[in-house]
Design an enzyme around this catalytic site. Sequence first.
Site, PDB file in Angstrom:
ATOM      1  N   HIS A   5      43.668  52.401  36.367  1.00 56.42           N
ATOM      2  CA  HIS A   5      42.539  53.028  35.695  1.00 56.42           C
ATOM      3  C   HIS A   5      42.295  52.344  34.348  1.00 56.42           C
ATOM      4  O   HIS A   5      43.123  51.578  33.862  1.00 56.42           O
ATOM      5  CB  HIS A   5      42.827  54.499  35.380  1.00 56.42           C
ATOM      6  CG  HIS A   5      43.229  55.351  36.531  1.00 56.42           C
ATOM      7  ND1 HIS A   5      42.371  56.231  37.134  1.00 56.42           N
ATOM      8  CD2 HIS A   5      44.422  55.493  37.176  1.00 56.42           C
ATOM      9  CE1 HIS A   5      42.999  56.900  38.097  1.00 56.42           C
ATOM     10  NE2 HIS A   5      44.251  56.453  38.151  1.00 56.42           N
ATOM     11  N   GLU A  65      47.109  54.129  33.582  1.00 57.41           N
ATOM     12  CA  GLU A  65      45.951  53.926  32.727  1.00 57.41           C
ATOM     13  C   GLU A  65      46.180  52.706  31.838  1.00 57.41           C
ATOM     14  O   GLU A  65      47.282  52.506  31.315  1.00 57.41           O
ATOM     15  CB  GLU A  65      45.711  55.148  31.826  1.00 57.41           C
ATOM     16  CG  GLU A  65      45.413  56.436  32.556  1.00 57.41           C
ATOM     17  CD  GLU A  65      43.954  56.551  32.980  1.00 57.41           C
ATOM     18  OE1 GLU A  65      43.156  55.646  32.653  1.00 57.41           O
ATOM     19  OE2 GLU A  65      43.625  57.560  33.632  1.00 57.41           O
ATOM     20  N   HIS A 115      40.797  52.651  40.657  1.00 60.32           N
ATOM     21  CA  HIS A 115      40.193  53.965  40.822  1.00 60.32           C
ATOM     22  C   HIS A 115      38.837  53.854  41.515  1.00 60.32           C
ATOM     23  O   HIS A 115      38.471  54.697  42.329  1.00 60.32           O
ATOM     24  CB  HIS A 115      40.042  54.623  39.451  1.00 60.32           C
ATOM     25  CG  HIS A 115      39.886  56.105  39.494  1.00 60.32           C
ATOM     26  ND1 HIS A 115      39.649  56.849  38.370  1.00 60.32           N
ATOM     27  CD2 HIS A 115      39.936  56.999  40.522  1.00 60.32           C
ATOM     28  CE1 HIS A 115      39.554  58.134  38.704  1.00 60.32           C
ATOM     29  NE2 HIS A 115      39.725  58.244  39.994  1.00 60.32           N
ATOM     30  N   ASP A 132      36.284  52.330  37.130  1.00 55.97           N
ATOM     31  CA  ASP A 132      37.453  51.687  36.516  1.00 55.97           C
ATOM     32  C   ASP A 132      38.443  51.155  37.563  1.00 55.97           C
ATOM     33  O   ASP A 132      38.458  51.659  38.687  1.00 55.97           O
ATOM     34  CB  ASP A 132      38.148  52.663  35.547  1.00 55.97           C
ATOM     35  CG  ASP A 132      38.605  53.962  36.190  1.00 55.97           C
ATOM     36  OD1 ASP A 132      37.868  54.508  37.026  1.00 55.97           O
ATOM     37  OD2 ASP A 132      39.698  54.446  35.830  1.00 55.97           O
TER      38      ASP A 132
END
Length: 220
Positions: A68, A154, A193, A203
């Site tokens: 992400h 992330e 994602h 993303d």
Amino acid sequence: MNLPENDVWTGPAALPPMTLGRSDPDAAIGVPWTVDPATHRLLAADYLASPNCDARPDPADLALIVIHNISLPPDQFGGHAGGSYIDDLFLNRLDPAAHPYFAGIAGLTVSSHLCIFRNGCIRQYVPFDRRAWHAGASEWRGRTRCNDFAIGIELEGSDFQPFTDAQYVALIATTRALLTAYPRLSVDAITGHSDIAPTRKTDPGPHFDWSRYRAGLSPS
């Protein structure tokens, strides 16, 4: 993560010395890039426990890594004097008055297993054997509810700016550690994602260099 949206259910061939990872470089020296099998935590990461997680249907079913991006406020990096707005979001302590954008997302209950910041420092919020709330409505190779079996990573970044060299080094080392710790994972079970939720998400975005990342995972 491409906020706002409530996503809760209804490099190098040889790894670098341990100079990245934890936010305190002195504490990071000598810490291996491995996953502790007892705690399911990455030893190279700081740990902040997010309340936004629950039990996986099968804790051994770790079959996917999802990449992400996230930035708070959007397209801004670095956080605030007391820490990171990303930390604040995942710990349910984001101040809606701190920025106009935050008023629309402060009530979200979301999380990720890891976040890799612009300087390569890594934060873990959820142990890998527990379900973080990062993917939302999603599907991968016919399997829905990807949070059930995915690890979410992330990267502090956006769809509009390149990621940093330090992030690629940390991401490659982290991914190698995960591949070693969890045998159901594989290099061909890593996705973005946007691939598991293509009508909702974009993303990690066009600036994420998949070729560079995958080359770093190839055997030397």
